[in-house]
Motif scaffolding. Sequence first.
Motif, PDB file in Angstrom:
ATOM      1  N   ASN A  28       1.023  -0.868   0.649  1.00 38.59           N
ATOM      2  CA  ASN A  28       0.122  -0.412  -0.016  1.00 38.59           C
ATOM      3  C   ASN A  28       0.770   1.228   0.059  1.00 38.59           C
ATOM      4  O   ASN A  28       0.596   2.497  -0.854  1.00 38.59           O
ATOM      5  N   ALA A  29       1.905   0.913   0.788  1.00 42.48           N
ATOM      6  CA  ALA A  29       3.036   2.104   0.651  1.00 42.48           C
ATOM      7  C   ALA A  29       3.484   2.626  -0.453  1.00 42.48           C
ATOM      8  O   ALA A  29       3.428   3.889  -0.762  1.00 42.48           O
ATOM      9  N   ILE A  30       3.670   1.344  -1.345  1.00 44.84           N
ATOM     10  CA  ILE A  30       4.568   1.587  -2.534  1.00 44.84           C
ATOM     11  C   ILE A  30       3.169   2.038  -3.513  1.00 44.84           C
ATOM     12  O   ILE A  30       3.459   2.703  -4.491  1.00 44.84           O
ATOM     13  N   ILE A  31       2.428   2.389  -3.565  1.00 39.20           N
ATOM     14  CA  ILE A  31       1.432   2.314  -4.535  1.00 39.20           C
ATOM     15  C   ILE A  31       0.485   3.524  -4.081  1.00 39.20           C
ATOM     16  O   ILE A  31       0.560   4.796  -5.347  1.00 39.20           O
ATOM     17  N   VAL A  32       1.138   4.137  -2.870  1.00 40.75           N
ATOM     18  CA  VAL A  32      -0.129   5.283  -2.780  1.00 40.75           C
ATOM     19  C   VAL A  32       1.026   6.840  -2.968  1.00 40.75           C
ATOM     20  O   VAL A  32       1.681   7.523  -3.169  1.00 40.75           O
ATOM     21  N   GLY A  33       2.608   6.156  -2.501  1.00 46.48           N
ATOM     22  CA  GLY A  33       3.863   6.495  -3.211  1.00 46.48           C
ATOM     23  C   GLY A  33       3.848   7.207  -4.421  1.00 46.48           C
ATOM     24  O   GLY A  33       4.308   8.270  -5.004  1.00 46.48           O
ATOM     25  N   GLY A  34       3.588   5.913  -5.373  1.00 42.57           N
ATOM     26  CA  GLY A  34       3.695   5.963  -6.768  1.00 42.57           C
ATOM     27  C   GLY A  34       2.845   7.249  -7.297  1.00 42.57           C
ATOM     28  O   GLY A  34       2.760   7.417  -8.464  1.00 42.57           O
ATOM     29  N   THR A  35       1.565   7.331  -6.921  1.00 42.05           N
ATOM     30  CA  THR A  35       0.135   7.827  -6.687  1.00 42.05           C
ATOM     31  C   THR A  35       0.596   9.484  -6.102  1.00 42.05           C
ATOM     32  O   THR A  35       0.623  10.409  -7.144  1.00 42.05           O
ATOM     33  N   VAL A  36       1.297   9.594  -5.349  1.00 44.42           N
ATOM     34  CA  VAL A  36       1.560  10.954  -5.182  1.00 44.42           C
ATOM     35  C   VAL A  36       2.758  11.469  -5.723  1.00 44.42           C
ATOM     36  O   VAL A  36       2.629  12.617  -6.408  1.00 44.42           O
ATOM     37  N   TYR A  37       3.438  10.911  -6.196  1.00 41.95           N
ATOM     38  CA  TYR A  37       4.621  10.925  -7.382  1.00 41.95           C
ATOM     39  C   TYR A  37       3.948  11.614  -8.508  1.00 41.95           C
ATOM     40  O   TYR A  37       4.319  12.243  -9.291  1.00 41.95           O
ATOM     41  N   GLN A  38       3.194  11.082  -9.629  1.00 41.11           N
ATOM     42  CA  GLN A  38       3.181  11.229 -10.277  1.00 41.11           C
ATOM     43  C   GLN A  38       2.096  12.252 -10.495  1.00 41.11           C
ATOM     44  O   GLN A  38       1.739  13.453 -10.831  1.00 41.11           O
ATOM     45  N   LEU A  39       1.356  12.568  -9.162  1.00 41.59           N
ATOM     46  CA  LEU A  39       0.692  13.538  -9.259  1.00 41.59           C
ATOM     47  C   LEU A  39       1.193  15.154  -9.206  1.00 41.59           C
ATOM     48  O   LEU A  39       1.053  15.961 -10.069  1.00 41.59           O
ATOM     49  N   PHE A  40       2.127  15.191  -7.732  1.00 46.02           N
ATOM     50  CA  PHE A  40       2.673  16.085  -7.568  1.00 46.02           C
ATOM     51  C   PHE A  40       4.357  16.280  -8.479  1.00 46.02           C
ATOM     52  O   PHE A  40       4.528  17.337  -8.778  1.00 46.02           O
ATOM     53  N   PHE A  41       4.873  15.379  -8.909  1.00 44.67           N
ATOM     54  CA  PHE A  41       6.344  15.135  -9.332  1.00 44.67           C
ATOM     55  C   PHE A  41       6.605  15.431 -10.632  1.00 44.67           C
ATOM     56  O   PHE A  41       7.557  15.395 -11.650  1.00 44.67           O
ATOM     57  N   ARG A  42       6.176  14.875 -11.486  1.00 43.24           N
ATOM     58  CA  ARG A  42       5.383  14.631 -12.516  1.00 43.24           C
ATOM     59  C   ARG A  42       5.496  15.761 -13.166  1.00 43.24           C
ATOM     60  O   ARG A  42       4.609  15.846 -13.291  1.00 43.24           O
TER      61      ARG A  42
END
Length: 55
Positions: A28-42
Amino acid sequence: MVDSFLDLMLGNFRLISSFYFQHQSLFNAIIVGGTVYQLFFRKSNPTRRQTRSEG
């Protein structure tokens, strides 16, 4: 007896699901981290809007 039926019907899914449930917080931490990365840093690429030429 029910356990043997579940093994027969679900097959390898039972092994995968038991591994997932043991390590659920990590996944779950990996999934949430990937989502946050796509939302804010991409960087977002705005789509081009096609305009009609008047004429």
